[in-house]
Scaffold this motif. Structure first.
Motif, PDB file in Angstrom:
ATOM      1  N   ARG A 225       0.833  -1.208   0.000  1.00  0.00           N
ATOM      2  CA  ARG A 225       0.000   0.000   0.000  1.00  0.00           C
ATOM      3  C   ARG A 225       0.862   1.251   0.000  1.00  0.00           C
ATOM      4  NH1 ARG A 225      -2.267   0.712   5.594  1.00  0.00           N
ATOM      5  NH2 ARG A 225      -0.084   1.389   5.804  1.00  0.00           N
ATOM      6  N   ASP A 226       1.851   1.300   0.867  1.00  0.00           N
ATOM      7  CA  ASP A 226       2.686   2.495   0.969  1.00  0.00           C
ATOM      8  C   ASP A 226       3.543   2.674  -0.284  1.00  0.00           C
ATOM      9  OD1 ASP A 226       1.585   2.802   3.460  1.00  0.00           O
ATOM     10  OD2 ASP A 226       3.345   2.067   4.553  1.00  0.00           O
ATOM     11  N   ARG A 227       4.002   1.586  -0.857  1.00  0.00           N
ATOM     12  CA  ARG A 227       4.797   1.671  -2.094  1.00  0.00           C
ATOM     13  C   ARG A 227       3.939   2.240  -3.225  1.00  0.00           C
ATOM     14  NH1 ARG A 227       9.405  -0.950  -4.388  1.00  0.00           N
ATOM     15  NH2 ARG A 227       9.184  -1.296  -6.633  1.00  0.00           N
ATOM     16  N   LEU A 228       2.703   1.749  -3.349  1.00  0.00           N
ATOM     17  CA  LEU A 228       1.810   2.229  -4.403  1.00  0.00           C
ATOM     18  C   LEU A 228       1.403   3.675  -4.184  1.00  0.00           C
ATOM     19  CD1 LEU A 228      -0.455  -0.933  -4.691  1.00  0.00           C
ATOM     20  CD2 LEU A 228       1.165  -0.117  -6.421  1.00  0.00           C
ATOM     21  N   ALA A 229       1.207   4.050  -2.925  1.00  0.00           N
ATOM     22  CA  ALA A 229       0.749   5.402  -2.604  1.00  0.00           C
ATOM     23  C   ALA A 229       1.755   6.475  -3.006  1.00  0.00           C
ATOM     24  CB  ALA A 229       0.438   5.511  -1.114  1.00  0.00           C
ATOM     25  N   ALA A 230       2.976   6.067  -3.293  1.00  0.00           N
ATOM     26  CA  ALA A 230       3.979   7.025  -3.755  1.00  0.00           C
ATOM     27  C   ALA A 230       3.725   7.466  -5.189  1.00  0.00           C
ATOM     28  CB  ALA A 230       5.374   6.419  -3.635  1.00  0.00           C
ATOM     29  N   SER A 231       2.883   6.705  -5.925  1.00  0.00           N
ATOM     30  CA  SER A 231       2.679   7.040  -7.332  1.00  0.00           C
ATOM     31  C   SER A 231       1.204   7.151  -7.734  1.00  0.00           C
ATOM     32  CB  SER A 231       3.361   5.993  -8.224  1.00  0.00           C
ATOM     33  OG  SER A 231       2.890   4.691  -7.921  1.00  0.00           O
ATOM     34  N   VAL A 232       0.278   6.699  -6.876  1.00  0.00           N
ATOM     35  CA  VAL A 232      -1.148   6.799  -7.191  1.00  0.00           C
ATOM     36  C   VAL A 232      -1.878   7.327  -5.958  1.00  0.00           C
ATOM     37  CG1 VAL A 232      -1.015   4.857  -8.813  1.00  0.00           C
ATOM     38  CG2 VAL A 232      -1.712   4.436  -6.442  1.00  0.00           C
ATOM     39  N   PRO A 233      -3.114   7.843  -6.111  1.00  0.00           N
ATOM     40  CA  PRO A 233      -3.869   8.311  -4.943  1.00  0.00           C
ATOM     41  C   PRO A 233      -3.999   7.220  -3.885  1.00  0.00           C
ATOM     42  CG  PRO A 233      -4.957   8.992  -6.970  1.00  0.00           C
ATOM     43  CD  PRO A 233      -3.848   8.068  -7.380  1.00  0.00           C
ATOM     44  N   LEU A 234      -3.987   7.630  -2.610  1.00  0.00           N
ATOM     45  CA  LEU A 234      -4.017   6.670  -1.510  1.00  0.00           C
ATOM     46  C   LEU A 234      -5.223   5.738  -1.605  1.00  0.00           C
ATOM     47  CD1 LEU A 234      -2.935   5.542   1.124  1.00  0.00           C
ATOM     48  CD2 LEU A 234      -4.195   7.352   2.342  1.00  0.00           C
ATOM     49  N   GLU A 235      -6.386   6.271  -1.957  1.00  0.00           N
ATOM     50  CA  GLU A 235      -7.587   5.449  -2.056  1.00  0.00           C
ATOM     51  C   GLU A 235      -7.401   4.329  -3.080  1.00  0.00           C
ATOM     52  OE1 GLU A 235     -12.407   5.952  -2.987  1.00  0.00           O
ATOM     53  OE2 GLU A 235     -11.060   7.699  -3.048  1.00  0.00           O
ATOM     54  N   PHE A 236      -6.760   4.663  -4.188  1.00  0.00           N
ATOM     55  CA  PHE A 236      -6.510   3.663  -5.232  1.00  0.00           C
ATOM     56  C   PHE A 236      -5.449   2.674  -4.767  1.00  0.00           C
ATOM     57  CE2 PHE A 236      -5.048   2.545  -9.681  1.00  0.00           C
ATOM     58  CZ  PHE A 236      -6.215   1.879 -10.018  1.00  0.00           C
ATOM     59  N   ALA A 237      -4.428   3.150  -4.063  1.00  0.00           N
ATOM     60  CA  ALA A 237      -3.387   2.265  -3.533  1.00  0.00           C
ATOM     61  C   ALA A 237      -3.976   1.264  -2.543  1.00  0.00           C
ATOM     62  CB  ALA A 237      -2.289   3.090  -2.867  1.00  0.00           C
ATOM     63  N   VAL A 238      -4.891   1.720  -1.706  1.00  0.00           N
ATOM     64  CA  VAL A 238      -5.549   0.837  -0.742  1.00  0.00           C
ATOM     65  C   VAL A 238      -6.334  -0.247  -1.466  1.00  0.00           C
ATOM     66  CG1 VAL A 238      -7.396   0.737   0.980  1.00  0.00           C
ATOM     67  CG2 VAL A 238      -5.640   2.512   1.129  1.00  0.00           C
ATOM     68  N   MET A 239      -7.042   0.136  -2.543  1.00  0.00           N
ATOM     69  CA  MET A 239      -7.831  -0.830  -3.299  1.00  0.00           C
ATOM     70  C   MET A 239      -6.918  -1.868  -3.959  1.00  0.00           C
ATOM     71  SD  MET A 239     -10.689  -0.221  -6.284  1.00  0.00           S
ATOM     72  CE  MET A 239      -9.528   0.222  -7.578  1.00  0.00           C
ATOM     73  N   LEU A 240      -5.828  -1.419  -4.579  1.00  0.00           N
ATOM     74  CA  LEU A 240      -4.925  -2.343  -5.257  1.00  0.00           C
ATOM     75  C   LEU A 240      -4.243  -3.296  -4.268  1.00  0.00           C
ATOM     76  CD1 LEU A 240      -3.233   0.049  -7.855  1.00  0.00           C
ATOM     77  CD2 LEU A 240      -5.018  -1.651  -8.283  1.00  0.00           C
ATOM     78  N   ALA A 241      -3.783  -2.766  -3.155  1.00  0.00           N
ATOM     79  CA  ALA A 241      -3.148  -3.620  -2.148  1.00  0.00           C
ATOM     80  C   ALA A 241      -4.158  -4.610  -1.577  1.00  0.00           C
ATOM     81  CB  ALA A 241      -2.537  -2.765  -1.042  1.00  0.00           C
ATOM     82  N   GLY A 242      -5.408  -4.162  -1.444  1.00  0.00           N
ATOM     83  CA  GLY A 242      -6.459  -5.059  -0.970  1.00  0.00           C
ATOM     84  C   GLY A 242      -6.718  -6.201  -1.936  1.00  0.00           C
ATOM     85  N   MET A 243      -6.583  -5.941  -3.231  1.00  0.00           N
ATOM     86  CA  MET A 243      -6.733  -7.005  -4.221  1.00  0.00           C
ATOM     87  C   MET A 243      -5.636  -8.052  -4.043  1.00  0.00           C
ATOM     88  SD  MET A 243      -7.746  -4.962  -7.699  1.00  0.00           S
ATOM     89  CE  MET A 243      -9.316  -4.122  -7.887  1.00  0.00           C
ATOM     90  N   ASP A 244      -4.412  -7.614  -3.794  1.00  0.00           N
ATOM     91  CA  ASP A 244      -3.326  -8.575  -3.563  1.00  0.00           C
ATOM     92  C   ASP A 244      -3.611  -9.422  -2.321  1.00  0.00           C
ATOM     93  OD1 ASP A 244      -1.889  -7.656  -5.757  1.00  0.00           O
ATOM     94  OD2 ASP A 244       0.014  -7.609  -4.651  1.00  0.00           O
ATOM     95  N   ARG A 245      -4.113  -8.790  -1.288  1.00  0.00           N
ATOM     96  CA  ARG A 245      -4.431  -9.533  -0.058  1.00  0.00           C
ATOM     97  C   ARG A 245      -5.520 -10.564  -0.322  1.00  0.00           C
ATOM     98  NH1 ARG A 245      -5.412  -5.993   5.184  1.00  0.00           N
ATOM     99  NH2 ARG A 245      -7.138  -5.196   3.909  1.00  0.00           N
ATOM    100  N   ALA A 246      -6.495 -10.198  -1.153  1.00  0.00           N
ATOM    101  CA  ALA A 246      -7.551 -11.145  -1.504  1.00  0.00           C
ATOM    102  C   ALA A 246      -6.993 -12.321  -2.306  1.00  0.00           C
ATOM    103  CB  ALA A 246      -8.650 -10.427  -2.289  1.00  0.00           C
TER     104      ALA A 246
END
Length: 282
Positions: A225-246
């Motif tokens: 999540r934190d790695r993604l949030a460096a390049s995309v909006p936090l809300e989108f980073a949370v969604m993408l990281a959540g997909m990996d967790r799923a």
């Protein structure tokens, strides 16, 4: 599959848009290829299109009967711009819409799920393609492909979770059929490749095909999540990281026969795609 009216392809220079444009033009269909730069594509009419500039939407839609709909990249709430455009498309005479969604997002879910839910109420002829993760994520310009080239590693929070990765060529083949067949799907279609693979498996295949060592580096949900949030909006980073967790919990460990049913041929394997797209980069 000839004789249909003009198809407007949004995101026509992207991973599935470019391939869908090529599949349609190769079959003799009229295509208007929409992109921000109105980039010329073989056999298609280029038109400038920006989701966030409605002033150009009318020209893109003029005379179009069918629409391949690729959501704006990185927007956590694509419905805000897509639904007004779709209402305008209906008024302009578009009668069939094929939406690119995601296997991870059901009707009514976050992001494009809201557009999925609205589509049947707007058009009599529709389909939602819900592909699994793209095989081209490891061969093109995606973050995974860049990390393979730069670090020799794939970074995910998927642990040992397995995914039915799908070739973008197969997605485009299904999109072309859904757009032009006499019988419209009027449903959502989950698209996968022929097998499920973990990211460890993907790293092994890439290593074997390219001759360069590639590993799968496992991150925690928070690290990703934190790695993604460096390049995309936090809300989108949370969604993408959540997909990996799923995925780590087994959400994408499945295959479907959709590609075979709609195209009449089996889907491509990841090794086939890697050999096709990576061997020239040694």
């Amino acid at each position: 599959m000839t004789g249909t009216g003009t198809t407007l392809v949004t995101g026509a220079t992207g991973t599935t848009g470019s391939r869908t444009t090529a599949a349609l033009t190769a079959a003799g269909h009229r295509v208007r290829a929409a992109s921000r730069g109105a980039t010329p594509l073989p056999g298609a009419e280029p038109v400038r299109f920006d989701w966030y500039d409605p002033a150009g939407h009318g020209a893109a839609l003029a005379g179009a009967e069918r629409l391949y709909l690729v959501p704006p990249v990185g927007d956590p709430d694509p419905a805000a711009v897509m639904l007004p455009f779709l209402r305008r498309a209906r008024a302009a005479g578009v009668r069939r819409v094929v939406l690119l969604g995601s296997s991870a997002i059901p009707e009514g879910g976050p992001g494009v799920g809201a557009v999925h839910r609205a589509l049947p109420g707007l058009f009599d002829e529709w389909a939602v393609l819900r592909p699994s993760w793209f095989m081209q994520n490891f061969t093109g310009t995606h973050a995974h492909a860049r990390s393979i080239r730069d670090e020799g590693a794939i970074l995910t929070a998927t642990d040992t979770g397995r995914i039915g990765f799908v070739d973008a060529e197969d997605i485009a083949a299904v999109a072309a059929r859904a757009l032009t067949d006499d019988r419209v799907p009027d449903t959502d279609l989950v698209l996968t490749g022929p097998e499920t693979l973990s990211h460890d498996d993907v790293a092994t295949v890439v290593t074997q095909v390219t001759g360069r060592p590639v590993t799968h580096r496992r991150l925690t949900y928070e690290q990703l999540r934190d790695r993604l949030a460096a390049s995309v909006p936090l809300e989108f980073a949370v969604m993408l990281a959540g997909m990996d967790r799923a995925i780590a919990r087994g959400a994408e460990d499945r295959t479907t026969d959709t590609v075979q049913r709609l195209t009449g041929r089996p889907p491509h394997s990841f090794r086939t795609v890697a050999e096709r797209e990576l061997t020239g980069s040694r």
